[in-house]
Scaffold this active site. Structure first.
Site, mmCIF file in Angstrom:
data_model
loop_
_atom_site.group_PDB
_atom_site.id
_atom_site.type_symbol
_atom_site.label_atom_id
_atom_site.label_comp_id
_atom_site.label_asym_id
_atom_site.label_seq_id
_atom_site.Cartn_x
_atom_site.Cartn_y
_atom_site.Cartn_z
ATOM 1 N N ASP A 1 116.883 -19.839 39.788
ATOM 2 C CA ASP A 1 116.437 -18.984 38.872
ATOM 3 C C ASP A 1 115.186 -19.818 38.255
ATOM 4 O OD1 ASP A 1 117.632 -21.172 37.687
ATOM 5 O OD2 ASP A 1 118.072 -20.228 35.884
ATOM 6 N N SER B 1 122.063 -20.144 38.449
ATOM 7 C CA SER B 1 121.171 -21.331 38.547
ATOM 8 C C SER B 1 121.172 -21.900 39.884
ATOM 9 C CB SER B 1 121.282 -22.377 37.522
ATOM 10 O OG SER B 1 120.461 -23.323 37.624
ATOM 11 N N ASP C 1 114.746 -24.224 41.901
ATOM 12 C CA ASP C 1 115.891 -23.746 41.907
ATOM 13 C C ASP C 1 115.799 -22.247 42.078
ATOM 14 O OD1 ASP C 1 115.612 -23.325 39.314
ATOM 15 O OD2 ASP C 1 117.657 -24.120 38.778
ATOM 16 N N ASP D 1 114.252 -22.494 36.999
ATOM 17 C CA ASP D 1 114.078 -23.509 35.459
ATOM 18 C C ASP D 1 114.158 -24.902 36.045
ATOM 19 O OD1 ASP D 1 116.872 -23.623 36.414
ATOM 20 O OD2 ASP D 1 117.453 -22.877 34.257
#
Length: 572
Positions: free
Chosen positions: A300, A146, A298, A302
């Site tokens: 990734d 993340s 961010d 999400d």
């Protein structure tokens, strides 16, 4: 000596490769501190799966710790779904080793007879969550850390409903993993069971993202919205421009310096939209292009961060609570316009998020539900309440979920939703910022602030542990001159009214969270992070706002109040 003995088991050439053996030997010979950090415990699952520093060791992310996880899950699938062809879908982000780790995980699953679907290149985490259900898989894995620093990587596990692991599966799987030895992991992959996905899955996700995040916005309104966007060197660049283009947003300006995926995140200190500095380049581009809206994700994809024009016409970042509240308002308003609110709907948020979420939701006669921190718990609410329609929900950490087609926070669809909201409000001569102040006048002014104290390593973990013990052993009696009237301890799952001395049970799973409430409605929560070496303090204050003209005055007053609270708690 216990740690040293544990490390020496990693020198077995029958189990570990030469590169790993050499790395461990170097730690043993020359780096005792790093050796201790790498082997003093096993890396654990937290609120967002398993996440940690890359390297050799049981407390590190490497092919062996990930392989052991995968072997345990494969064994569990055979046990709970006997006589089935088990299927897993795997995605990965931009981080160092993510692709290599993804294929090591694929080898283990395929070696155990599991059909593996793997994306051909990096993809957003919400696309993985979506694909679990869309492909009819038993589980999904995404290799990502993340928004953590570059030295981190991670392993998130999704189950049949597209949500992350929750009880009872999580404990059952963890027990099975813990009972394995590294020699039990089968890395002899079966290439016939590993299939690369094509563009079909992307297209399906894009179409469903538009279906769930697009609302009653005219073509002209979309054309007039000016957007600046950054992917912060991450995965969203593969999907978000396609979604916005297909929906008809023509004025999209991309921060070119941050568009190329790069696990070093060279242009930012932290690739986290929670940190204002992360969106600095996007804000500069937004001012240059005269954008109405700045959005970023961010690595990734999400979490999302947004900036909107304030009353002075300057771009201003919204915090996670404000972003969540505005998206929830827009969803509720659009569902109301479309006559979709029938009395069987709900909105969800978390125990550390703004109380305004409940106030706003219930003003639409929609049920509000609250969970522990982490979207796996919001996804579980959907699973546990099949008779109710999920409208949307989020948490303060810049995550939001729109509808029930993805069961994790989804920056792709959330950004589309924000664009729809901004476009409609602009057409009416208003803005997201102005509407936010109007909501404060209608429902009450709420101001939130997060303090996250970073405590790395073994000593840091002990400091965090001791801080929570101290807060429980020596509970606050008052804060900023306000008496504490209620204390909720999610570890004991008990709440106590300090005035009446009454106690009651908290009916949620156990979690290391402590929340104080004052007589004036101030709320302070303390919680160790489940995925980072941090202890977090969430502060929420509120008051009545009689008119939009008083907004600046009341904001300054509550900013000062929050500063006093931070100082009093000694958490600056």
């Amino acid at each position: 000596m216990k740690t040293l003995d544990k490390a020496k088991t990693w020198l077995d050439s029958a189990v570990f490769d030469q590169k790993t053996i050499e790395e461990v030997q170097e730690l043993i010979n020359n780096k005792p501190q790093q050796l201790e950090e790498a082997f003093y415990k096993n890396l654990e699952f937290g609120t967002g799966g398993m996440r940690g520093v890359m390297g050799a060791g049981t407390n590190r992310i490497n092919k062996y710790t990930l392989g052991k996880n995968s072997q345990g899950i494969a064994d569990y699938l055979k046990e709970v779904y006997p006589n089935e062809q088990h299927k897993v879908v795997i995605a990965y982000d931009c981080r160092h080793n993510s692709q290599e780790f993804a294929y090591e995980v694929a080898k283990v699953f395929s070696a155990n007879g599991v059909q593996v679907y793997i994306f051909p290149e990096l993809r957003p985490t919400p696309l993985l969550s979506y694909s679990v259900k869309h492909l009819g898989c038993h589980c999904g894995i995404v290799l990502t850390a993340s928004h953590n620093p570059p030295e981190y990587n991670g392993y998130k596990v999704y189950w049949t409903d597209g949500g992350q692991l929750v009880p009872p599966q999580d404990k059952d799987i963890i027990n099975r993993i813990d009972n394995l030895e590294f020699k039990d992991v089968n890395f002899n992959g079966n290439n016939d069971l590993i299939k690369k996905l094509g563009e079909t899955e992307d297209e399906a996700f894009i179409n469903d993202s538009i279906k769930n995040g697009g609302f009653n916005t005219t073509e002209e309104e979309r054309k007039k919205l000016n957007i600046s966007y950054t992917s912060l060197h991450g995965t969203s660049i593969t999907i978000i421009p396609k979604v916005l283009k297909k929906r008809g947003y023509e004025q999209l300006h991309i921060v070119d310096q941050q568009a190329e995926p790069n696990g070093d995140f060279p242009t930012v200190e932290s690739p986290n939209p929670e940190e204002p500095a992360a969106l600095k380049m996007a804000l500069e581009l937004g001012e240059e292009k005269g954008s109405d809206l700045v959005v970023g994700t961010d690595p990734d994809s999400d979490r999302l961060g947004i900036a909107v024009r304030n009353l002075e016409g300057k771009l201003q970042l919204l915090n996670g609570n404000q972003t969540m509240v505005m998206m929830t308002w827009f969803l509720l308003e659009e569902w109301k316009k479309d006559e979709r609110i029938k009395g069987q709907e709900f909105v969800a948020s978390t125990i550390v998020s703004t109380p305004l979420m409940q106030v706003l939701t219930e003003s639409y006669q929609v049920e509000y539900k609250e969970s522990l921190t982490g979207f796996k718990w919001i996804a579980k609410l959907i699973k546990d309440n099949p008779e109710l329609d999920f409208i949307g929900g989020g948490e303060e950490s810049f995550g939001y979920m729109v509808g029930d087609f993805v069961r994790d926070k989804d920056a792709v669809t959330s950004i589309l939703l924000v664009c729809e909201m901004a476009a409609q409000l602009k057409a009416k001569g208003s803005s997201i910022y102005e509407k936010m102040i109007e909501l404060y006048v209608e429902h009450g002014y709420f101001k939130e602030h997060l303090v996250a104290l970073v405590k790395k390593g073994i000593e840091g973990a002990e400091e965090i542990k001791q801080k929570m013990i101290d807060l429980r052993d020596n509970p606050l009696k008052e804060i900023d001159g306000e008496k504490i009237v209620l204390v909720e301890d999610y570890l004991s799952r008990k709440a106590k009214n300090t005035q009446t001395k009454e106690t009651y049970d908290i009916n949620v799973p156990q979690s290391n969270v402590l929340i104080y409430y004052t007589e004036n409605g101030t709320k302070i929560a303390a919680r160790p992070s489940g995925t980072e070496p941090k202890i977090k303090f969430y502060i929420s204050v509120n008051a009545e706002l009689k008119s939009t003209k008083k907004y600046k005055e009341i904001t300054e007053m509550h900013d000062a109040k929050i500063k006093r609270i931070v100082k009093e708690l000694s958490i600056a």
